[in-house]
Write a protein that holds these residues in place. Structure first.
Motif, PDB file in Angstrom:
ATOM      1  N   ASN A 117       6.986  -5.883  -3.768  1.00 48.16           N
ATOM      2  CA  ASN A 117       7.171  -4.674  -4.559  1.00 48.16           C
ATOM      3  C   ASN A 117       8.478  -4.766  -5.332  1.00 48.16           C
ATOM      4  O   ASN A 117       9.517  -5.090  -4.766  1.00 48.16           O
ATOM      5  CB  ASN A 117       7.194  -3.432  -3.665  1.00 48.16           C
ATOM      6  CG  ASN A 117       5.840  -3.121  -3.078  1.00 48.16           C
ATOM      7  OD1 ASN A 117       5.261  -3.924  -2.356  1.00 48.16           O
ATOM      8  ND2 ASN A 117       5.315  -1.944  -3.379  1.00 48.16           N
ATOM      9  N   LYS A 145       0.020  -7.770  -4.571  1.00 47.48           N
ATOM     10  CA  LYS A 145      -0.601  -7.994  -3.266  1.00 47.48           C
ATOM     11  C   LYS A 145      -1.149  -9.415  -3.232  1.00 47.48           C
ATOM     12  O   LYS A 145      -1.998  -9.779  -4.040  1.00 47.48           O
ATOM     13  CB  LYS A 145      -1.736  -6.998  -3.021  1.00 47.48           C
ATOM     14  CG  LYS A 145      -1.278  -5.612  -2.607  1.00 47.48           C
ATOM     15  CD  LYS A 145      -2.481  -4.732  -2.304  1.00 47.48           C
ATOM     16  CE  LYS A 145      -2.068  -3.331  -1.881  1.00 47.48           C
ATOM     17  NZ  LYS A 145      -1.534  -3.293  -0.523  1.00 47.48           N
ATOM     18  N   GLN A 166       1.318  -2.052   8.876  1.00 48.24           N
ATOM     19  CA  GLN A 166       0.319  -2.739   8.074  1.00 48.24           C
ATOM     20  C   GLN A 166       0.483  -4.250   8.161  1.00 48.24           C
ATOM     21  O   GLN A 166       1.570  -4.771   8.408  1.00 48.24           O
ATOM     22  CB  GLN A 166       0.419  -2.297   6.614  1.00 48.24           C
ATOM     23  CG  GLN A 166       0.010  -0.846   6.400  1.00 48.24           C
ATOM     24  CD  GLN A 166      -0.039  -0.478   4.932  1.00 48.24           C
ATOM     25  OE1 GLN A 166       0.280  -1.275   4.075  1.00 48.24           O
ATOM     26  NE2 GLN A 166      -0.450   0.748   4.653  1.00 48.24           N
ATOM     27  N   GLN A 168       3.690  -3.912  -8.017  1.00 47.35           N
ATOM     28  CA  GLN A 168       3.300  -4.426  -6.705  1.00 47.35           C
ATOM     29  C   GLN A 168       2.359  -5.612  -6.896  1.00 47.35           C
ATOM     30  O   GLN A 168       1.405  -5.541  -7.674  1.00 47.35           O
ATOM     31  CB  GLN A 168       2.588  -3.342  -5.888  1.00 47.35           C
ATOM     32  CG  GLN A 168       2.140  -3.808  -4.506  1.00 47.35           C
ATOM     33  CD  GLN A 168       1.095  -2.886  -3.903  1.00 47.35           C
ATOM     34  OE1 GLN A 168       0.099  -2.570  -4.533  1.00 47.35           O
ATOM     35  NE2 GLN A 168       1.336  -2.438  -2.688  1.00 47.35           N
ATOM     36  N   ARG A 224       7.413   2.918  -1.261  1.00 43.88           N
ATOM     37  CA  ARG A 224       6.912   1.913  -2.180  1.00 43.88           C
ATOM     38  C   ARG A 224       5.386   1.946  -2.193  1.00 43.88           C
ATOM     39  O   ARG A 224       4.755   2.340  -1.217  1.00 43.88           O
ATOM     40  CB  ARG A 224       7.412   0.529  -1.795  1.00 43.88           C
ATOM     41  CG  ARG A 224       8.930   0.431  -1.907  1.00 43.88           C
ATOM     42  CD  ARG A 224       9.420  -0.985  -1.887  1.00 43.88           C
ATOM     43  NE  ARG A 224      10.783  -1.071  -2.362  1.00 43.88           N
ATOM     44  CZ  ARG A 224      11.441  -2.205  -2.538  1.00 43.88           C
ATOM     45  NH1 ARG A 224      10.847  -3.354  -2.287  1.00 43.88           N
ATOM     46  NH2 ARG A 224      12.682  -2.207  -2.984  1.00 43.88           N
ATOM     47  N   ASP A 274       7.608  -2.298   6.899  1.00 42.03           N
ATOM     48  CA  ASP A 274       6.415  -1.488   7.127  1.00 42.03           C
ATOM     49  C   ASP A 274       5.808  -1.928   8.454  1.00 42.03           C
ATOM     50  O   ASP A 274       5.216  -3.005   8.558  1.00 42.03           O
ATOM     51  CB  ASP A 274       5.431  -1.692   5.987  1.00 42.03           C
ATOM     52  CG  ASP A 274       4.202  -0.800   6.098  1.00 42.03           C
ATOM     53  OD1 ASP A 274       3.976  -0.228   7.180  1.00 42.03           O
ATOM     54  OD2 ASP A 274       3.452  -0.697   5.118  1.00 42.03           O
ATOM     55  N   LYS A 283       2.863   0.949   0.760  1.00 47.56           N
ATOM     56  CA  LYS A 283       3.623   0.775   1.995  1.00 47.56           C
ATOM     57  C   LYS A 283       3.655   2.096   2.775  1.00 47.56           C
ATOM     58  O   LYS A 283       3.617   3.188   2.204  1.00 47.56           O
ATOM     59  CB  LYS A 283       5.059   0.342   1.699  1.00 47.56           C
ATOM     60  CG  LYS A 283       5.173  -0.942   0.891  1.00 47.56           C
ATOM     61  CD  LYS A 283       4.851  -2.156   1.725  1.00 47.56           C
ATOM     62  CE  LYS A 283       5.156  -3.438   0.968  1.00 47.56           C
ATOM     63  NZ  LYS A 283       4.850  -4.644   1.761  1.00 47.56           N
ATOM     64  N   THR A 284       3.750   1.972   4.093  1.00 47.27           N
ATOM     65  CA  THR A 284       3.872   3.133   4.965  1.00 47.27           C
ATOM     66  C   THR A 284       5.197   3.071   5.703  1.00 47.27           C
ATOM     67  O   THR A 284       5.484   2.080   6.400  1.00 47.27           O
ATOM     68  CB  THR A 284       2.723   3.200   5.980  1.00 47.27           C
ATOM     69  OG1 THR A 284       1.479   3.306   5.285  1.00 47.27           O
ATOM     70  CG2 THR A 284       2.889   4.392   6.904  1.00 47.27           C
ATOM     71  N   SER A 293       2.638  -8.256   0.457  1.00 49.59           N
ATOM     72  CA  SER A 293       2.850  -7.857  -0.935  1.00 49.59           C
ATOM     73  C   SER A 293       4.320  -7.941  -1.279  1.00 49.59           C
ATOM     74  O   SER A 293       5.188  -7.946  -0.415  1.00 49.59           O
ATOM     75  CB  SER A 293       2.329  -6.428  -1.179  1.00 49.59           C
ATOM     76  OG  SER A 293       3.094  -5.489  -0.454  1.00 49.59           O
ATOM     77  N   THR A 313      -0.706  -6.121   5.482  1.00 53.04           N
ATOM     78  CA  THR A 313      -0.812  -6.561   4.095  1.00 53.04           C
ATOM     79  C   THR A 313       0.426  -7.345   3.680  1.00 53.04           C
ATOM     80  O   THR A 313       1.543  -7.013   4.069  1.00 53.04           O
ATOM     81  CB  THR A 313      -0.978  -5.350   3.170  1.00 53.04           C
ATOM     82  OG1 THR A 313      -2.146  -4.632   3.555  1.00 53.04           O
ATOM     83  CG2 THR A 313      -1.103  -5.770   1.724  1.00 53.04           C
ATOM     84  N   GLY A 348       2.512   5.561  -1.954  1.00 51.32           N
ATOM     85  CA  GLY A 348       2.823   5.083  -0.609  1.00 51.32           C
ATOM     86  C   GLY A 348       2.750   6.256   0.346  1.00 51.32           C
ATOM     87  O   GLY A 348       2.272   7.340  -0.016  1.00 51.32           O
TER      88      GLY A 348
END
Length: 998
Positions: free
Chosen positions: A139, A217, A133, A215, A100, A130, A103-104, A137, A135, A30
């Motif tokens: 986690n 996605k 992003q 994770q 994670r 996050d 993740k950012t 997902s 996305t 991450g």
């Protein structure tokens, strides 16, 4: 410009990236990024920012750019602390930052004026969303995994993602409506997906204790992800640390801890006009799994190691009374799943971090078990038979931080799998389609040749080997820059995936399938046929070959922070792949299908908006294209790997043992070749305008932080299949002939391809719409929760690369959807579209864990509760040997609502005066209340031993017909099995475990 010394340092990595060969880029890390500002909000350039954490071999340091931005783009999952320092400012630390996978974390730091020697520490427990992003997902950290009831493999927790369910009819895990063969499975950055059917291989189902973070996605993948139109399941493996630690444990289960098995539904072995339930007796069973783990530093802050070993040992005892001779035998089977892992993490200097992982995962089975129903052959050497599944993974990764804004990464490895039988008896296999014990007096059969339906002699099909190695290489470069005051996190990458299949399997001494006192309904020859005693099939079947292929991907991605609150995720991916031909004789090309980069352009567009600017409320959207990476089931079946030819003969002599391959008495009625190669140059049936399978996905999502520990999320997703690849068949005098095509496009949409009165093939259709509501509460005050509700609809005529119309058959691109034109129409001449067989409008999931602490230790109660609506059931009428939905989809209603409760009860003691030493006892209950809800029903309308309806002119089918009238005219029986339950929830299983941690 980089210095000469810097170039010298990262040149070996670049050469490794260019020279190695190999899967599509996957994440194991991450990131943390943000902006450092002063009290007035102005940027602080050249500030020193450092990150440290227990999962990071050594800390990393970067400096902020001209607008105060910094990024740590490649951090292993774990808990971190970020500190920032600059001349004239107090050192600022943000602690308890959970990174994670994929993740950012946005960590913006506001400095205070003062001396550098002073410090301010902020507990960053509010960073949950996050903000950068789009996305979608789920986690699952190792801490949450430890608290949940689960099986002994990590994939038992994939269903925690709202849109994910383990559906047997979908062939595996269905994610957002996609079938089980459309996912990608990744272990520590290396793709381990089964190259033949797209599933998770048995040899890659490692214990959950090996996994640091799981994770799932579901949608909105960045451009670095390819080869999946479903989901991406990514397991990052554990590493060592700066402290020595380990564990020793033991898991146990036996038949006394399990509920009775469910009954089996079957035709009466001696009278195929009757159906019944067979009450299966409980096998004697023992399962033990010792588990050991040791990790620590070889050299602190530089070189870590981890070693784990967790073999799973099964022993099953079974007693069977055989129907053929009424004799009873006792049998034992032993299965061993070896699970070993060794990992090194090495950071020779602060700018370079590497890891090397070895997984040893073979499976050994000794002793086959006859069917509990007694329909097998008593004479088979059950104790001598078995199989081996060798399996291993070799993984590596390297991340090189060239500058504060430039990072090079490479990941790859080698995955090896094989399958081979041993102890297979020799001799011809004889199998009865029905019993010969009650034939008319004018058809006498010697007593020693009488038997029920089933195997008269052993099934001696043998796989000598089926090797499936895979080489992976992924490399990318990430660069952080500012253009016009706006931050861009640019990433570009290359991936290559080299796969190979060497296979040899067949019935070495022949296979004779006997139909007593029955007529053969011709497949390629009109009419019905039989001999004095019925008919038999001399079946020639096997798979042979040694082939390989390379698949390459290129991508670019820009995470463009337009403002402090708005980020755009813009990406483009393209791929090049080909499928090999198993036969290359007679001028057949070695590459059967090939797609270039221009055929698989996949744009990915998303945005994320911090609505309030406080990090509490985010809305996001995504639109993107996804392409499947073709599996080897198609070239094995359509390009010369599989051989399957049926020679149908009259059965005139009751002594069937005289029949051997090469000595087949009785009139030859017809020869049906079910595997005419589709790429034979003399009659190449691959559509020259063939395009790759494609899915378009659109998402809208909102995340709201209710408290510092609770996030409420909502998501709407629409996924539409725009085209697929399937074998599309027509009947010919030689058998079924298949076009490899996009149904509804090209050759299949040309009326000239079909005979008069036969319509063109419709387009493959699968639309998924889902609305999800999800609540996540991270661990605090002794409990943790993840819960979701999904309202969805799965509609069309095609369920995907795994076929729910065939109860979960996993034969990507060569399922039965379009095998003959009749399959796309009902008995009234209308196209068949409707709710697909895994449609569940309402699903609810609750995953929770609660700790109760006392002087005696910590007791944990962790329930999982699921509530699913049933699935549509559709009756099937055989026509020309293929199933037809005479009354459309779902004419038999739905299966009942399915609910299930799993529970983990655990207690843990900390040793007095030794806080790091703990002893843990646990009980896992799967299907706690032993619910046995019906999950499937038999759908055969015409008796399976009678074949199916025939028409003098194939076009007559499409005019509509009266099924009852046609069955009576053709002397076909209605199946007595129609509508009977033939699938149930599995019985309750209880597993005990004890672990010692130090």
């Amino acid at each position: 410009m980089l210095t000469t010394n810097l170039i010298r340092r990262f040149t070996p990595l670049v050469l490794l990236l260019l020279a190695a060969s190999a899967a599509f880029t996957q994440e194991t890390t991450g990131s943390i990024k943000g902006v450092v500002t002063d009290p007035s909000g102005s940027a602080v350039p050249n500030a020193k920012v450092e990150v440290t954490g227990t999962t990071l071999v050594r800390g990393q340091t970067v400096t902020t750019d001209g607008v105060g931005a910094y990024v740590f783009a490649s951090l292993p999952p774990g808990i971190f602390t970020v500190s920032a320092s600059a001349s004239g400012f107090v050192t600022h630390k943000e602690a308890n930052l959970q990174v994670r996978v994929g993740k950012t974390l946005m960590v913006n730091i506001k400095m205070e004026v003062g001396a550098v020697t002073e410090s301010v520490v902020v507990n960053a427990d509010a960073v949950l969303i996050d903000l950068s992003q789009s996305t979608t997902s789920a986690n699952i950290s190792t801490e949450f995994m430890d608290r949940l009831p689960k099986g002994r493999t990590f994939d038992s927790l994939i269903a925690i993602a709202p849109g994910a369910r383990n559906e047997s009819k979908a062939g595996g895990f269905q994610i957002d409506g996609s079938s089980g063969s459309e996912n990608s499975f990744v272990l520590d950055g290396v793709d381990v997906t089964n190259l033949q059917n797209g599933l998770l291989p048995v040899t890659s189902r490692i214990p959950p204790e090996f996994v640091q973070e799981l994770q799932v996605k579901s949608s909105g993948f960045e451009a670095q992800y390819g080869g999946a139109t479903g989901g991406v399941i990514n397991a990052v493996l554990k590493s060592g640390s700066n402290d020595f630690h380990g564990s020793a444990g033991f898991f146990f289960n036996s038949d006394s801890m399990n509920a009775r098995p469910r009954p089996s539904f079957r035709f009466n072995p001696d009278d195929d006009s009757k159906v019944e339930y067979f009450d299966n007796k409980k096998d004697g069973q023992r399962y033990i799994e010792p588990a050991f783990n040791l990790a620590g530093p070889i050299k602190k802050d530089k070189l870590w190691f981890l070693a784990s070993w967790s073999p799973q040992l099964y022993s099953i005892d079974r007693t069977v009374t055989f129907l053929s001779n009424n004799r009873t035998g006792s049998y034992n089977q032993k299965v061993k799943y070896d699970n070993g892992m060794a990992k090194l993490d090495y950071a020779p200097f602060s700018k370079l971090r590497t890891s090397f992982t070895y997984l040893y995962t073979p499976v050994r089975l000794n002793g086959l078990l006859p069917s509990l129903q007694g329909t097998d052959s008593f004479s088979a050497p059950w104790a001598d038979q078995g199989y081996r599944r060798p399996g291993a993974n070799y993984n590596y990764s390297a991340d090189f931080t060239a500058t504060s804004r430039l990072i090079f990464s490479t990941r790859g490895g080698y995955n090896y799998r094989n399958y081979k039988d041993y102890g297979i008896p020799r001799g011809t296999r004889y199998r009865f389609a029905n019993s010969n014990r009650a034939l008319p007096p004018n058809l006498p059969v010697p007593a020693n040749l009488q038997g029920p339906a089933g195997n008269f002699t052993a099934n001696n099909f043998q796989t000598v080997f089926d090797k499936q190695p895979r080489w992976n290489l992924n490399g990318d470069v990430a660069y952080l820059t500012n253009i016009g005051g706006q931050q861009h996190q640019l990433k570009a990458g290359y991936s290559t995936n080299r796969i190979n299949n060497q296979v040899s399997s067949t019935w070495p001494d022949g296979y004779i399938f006997i139909y007593w006192n029955l007529e053969r309904q011709g497949v390629v020859t009109p009419g019905k046929f039989r001999g004095t005693y019925g008919y038999y099939i001399d079946r020639v079947f096997g798979t042979f070959g040694d082939v390989g292929s390379n698949n390459t991907g290129l991508y670019v991605q820009d995470n463009w922070q337009v403002t402090r609150r708005l980020t755009l995720n813009l990406g483009l991916r393209t791929e090049r792949e080909f499928l090999p031909s198993f036969r290359t004789d007679s001028g057949i090309k070695s590459r059967a299908i090939e797609f270039g980069f221009s055929d698989k352009m996949a744009p990915r567009l998303g945005f994320a908006l911090d609505v309030t600017g406080t990090g509490k409320f985010k809305i996001s959207g995504f639109w993107g294209m996804f392409y499947d990476m073709m599996k080897y089931e198609m070239p094995r079946g359509s390009f010369g790997g599989d051989q399957w030819k049926d020679y149908v003969h009259a059965l005139d002599d009751p002594d069937f043992t005289k029949i051997k391959t090469g000595n087949t008495p009785g009139r030859l009625f017809e020869t049906v070749d079910w595997r005419i190669p589709s790429n034979d140059p003399s009659d190449n049936t691959i559509d020259p305008k063939l395009k790759p399978m494609r899915v378009i996905s659109m998402d809208w999502a909102a995340d709201y932080r209710v408290t510092n520990n609770v996030v409420l999320s909502a998501r709407y997703v629409h996924k539409r299949l725009t085209r697929t690849i399937e074998d599309v068949g027509i009947l010919t005098p030689q058998g079924e002939k298949y076009f490899i095509a996009n149904p509804g496009f090209g050759l299949t949409a040309d009326p000239k391809t079909w005979g008069p009165g036969i319509p063109v093939t419709p387009k493959a259709k699968r639309d998924y719409d889902g609305l999800e509501i999800r609540v996540d509460k991270r661990y605090s005050k002794g409990y943790q929760i993840t819960s979701s509700y999904t309202y969805s609809r799965l509609y069309g005529n095609y369920s995907g690369l795994a076929s729910s119309d065939e109860n979960g058959r996993t034969s990507p691109n060569v399922n039965r959807y379009f095998d003959l034109p009749f399959m796309s129409y009902d008995g009234h001449g209308k196209l068949v579209e409707g709710l697909l067989a895994t449609d569940r409008p309402h699903t609810f999931k609750f995953f929770g864990a609660k700790d109760f602490k006392s002087k005696l230790g910590t007791t944990t109660f962790s329930p999982i509760f699921t509530w699913f609506t049933g699935t549509p059931i559709t009756s099937e009428t055989g026509v020309f040997g293929v199933p037809v939905f005479y009354d459309g989809r779902g004419d038999l209603g739905r299966t009942p609502v399915v609910t299930e409760t799993n529970l983990l009860v655990a207690h843990e003691w900390k040793m007095p005066k030794h806080e790091r030493q703990r002893l843990r006892f646990e009980l896992n209950f799967l299907n706690l209340f032993n619910q046995s809800t019906i999950t499937n029903r038999d759908t055969s309308f015409v008796h399976p031993n009678d074949g199916g309806l025939q028409f003098d002119n194939e076009a007559d089918f499409f005019k509509g017909f009266d099924r009852a009238k046609e069955m009576k005219a053709q002397d076909l029986r209605k199946s007595p099995s129609l509508g009977f339950a033939n699938g149930f929830q599995g019985p309750r299983v209880i597993r005990f475990g004890i672990q010692y941690f130090f």
